[in-house]
Design a protein around this motif. Structure first.
Motif, short mmCIF file in Angstrom:
data_model
loop_
_atom_site.label_atom_id
_atom_site.label_comp_id
_atom_site.label_asym_id
_atom_site.label_seq_id
_atom_site.Cartn_x
_atom_site.Cartn_y
_atom_site.Cartn_z
N UNK A 4 58.92 34.63 -13.56
CA UNK A 4 58.94 35.52 -12.40
C UNK A 4 58.26 34.79 -11.26
N UNK A 86 52.18 42.87 -7.94
CA UNK A 86 52.69 41.96 -8.96
C UNK A 86 54.07 42.41 -9.42
N UNK A 99 54.29 38.12 -15.66
CA UNK A 99 53.93 38.46 -14.29
C UNK A 99 54.22 37.31 -13.33
N UNK A 100 54.54 37.69 -12.10
CA UNK A 100 54.55 36.71 -11.04
C UNK A 100 53.13 36.43 -10.57
N UNK A 101 53.03 35.55 -9.59
CA UNK A 101 51.71 35.13 -9.13
C UNK A 101 50.98 36.19 -8.31
N UNK B 41 44.82 32.62 -10.53
CA UNK B 41 46.10 32.40 -11.19
C UNK B 41 46.75 33.73 -11.57
N UNK B 42 47.91 33.62 -12.18
CA UNK B 42 48.64 34.84 -12.50
C UNK B 42 48.12 35.51 -13.77
N UNK B 43 48.49 36.75 -13.94
CA UNK B 43 48.18 37.48 -15.17
C UNK B 43 49.08 36.93 -16.28
N UNK B 44 48.46 36.53 -17.40
CA UNK B 44 49.22 35.90 -18.50
C UNK B 44 49.14 36.74 -19.76
#
Lengths: 109, 116
Positions: A4, A86, A99-101, B41-44
């Motif tokens: 994403x 998000x 998720x995207x950034x 950073x993004x949620x992982x």
């Protein structure tokens, strides 16, 4: 791999202006797409999902399979819309969200 | 309105130490998740858990990580030997039962883990 992409880290608009937060996805199957929002000092919460085809707080998002996009739109931004947004994609049967950034929306008075 | 809770809100630990992060799901929820977000950073996704077993785990979720629901209420994430790169915000999320068609996931407020 499923991915994403939210190309904008920050989107700054004036109150009353239209807003479009961009989201593109890559997924070979039928995607399940969501927008989550995180207001200042609050937890992540679901804003809307494509399967519901609903409008929440004036926001809408249309799934465009041809462009693999799920952009979030609102015709007239309000100051209280300022938050981190998000885009997320669900995959498989396990409920995993990718998720995207994230994009910070800043609505100026 | 019921909410997912997480404890502690902030955990500071030394590298190599074990940490346990706790989550109390919404009471009738059956699907549980851990995500993490390294600063900036993004949620992982880390892991999903259903019916007392892991449904899916990411590459991040190696042998140092484990999850369990020991008493039918708390849902825990254990990191056996923390590394500096484990420093992140860890989010628990839970989802209600029903058909597996992507119901809303409810997120906790997160635990900020700092590894020194």
């Amino acid at each position: 791999a499923q991915r994403v992409t939210q190309p904008e880290k920050l989107l700054s608009v004036f109150k009353g202006a239209p807003v479009e937060l961009k989201c593109n996805y890559s997924y070979s199957g039928s995607p399940e797409l969501f927008w989550y929002v995180q207001y200042s000092r609050q937890r992540l919460q679901l804003l809307l999902r494509h399967i519901s085809r609903e409008s929440i707080k004036g926001f809408t998002a249309d799934l465009n399979k041809g462009e693999t996009s799920f952009h979030l739109k609102k015709p007239f931004a309000q100051e209280e819309d300022s938050a981190m947004y998000y885009c997320a994609s669900g995959s498989g049967n396990t409920g995993k969200l990718i998720f995207g950034q994230g994009t910070t929306l800043q609505v100026k008075p | 309105e019921p909410e997912v809770t997480q404890t502690p809100s902030h955990q500071v630990t030394q590298m190599g130490q074990e940490v346990i992060l706790r989550c109390v799901p919404i009471s009738n929820h059956l699907y549980f998740y851990w995500y993490r977000q390294i600063l900036g950073q993004k949620v992982e996704f880390l892991v999903s858990f259903y019916n007392n077993e892991i449904s899916e785990k990411s590459e991040i979720f190696d042998d140092q990580f484990s999850v369990e629901r020991p008493d039918g209420s708390n849902f825990t994430l254990k990191i056996r030997s923390t590394k500096l790169e484990d420093s992140a915000m860890y989010f628990c999320a839970t989802e209600s039962s029903g058909t597996r068609n992507y119901n809303e996931q409810f997120f906790g407020p997160g635990t900020r883990l700092t590894v020194l």
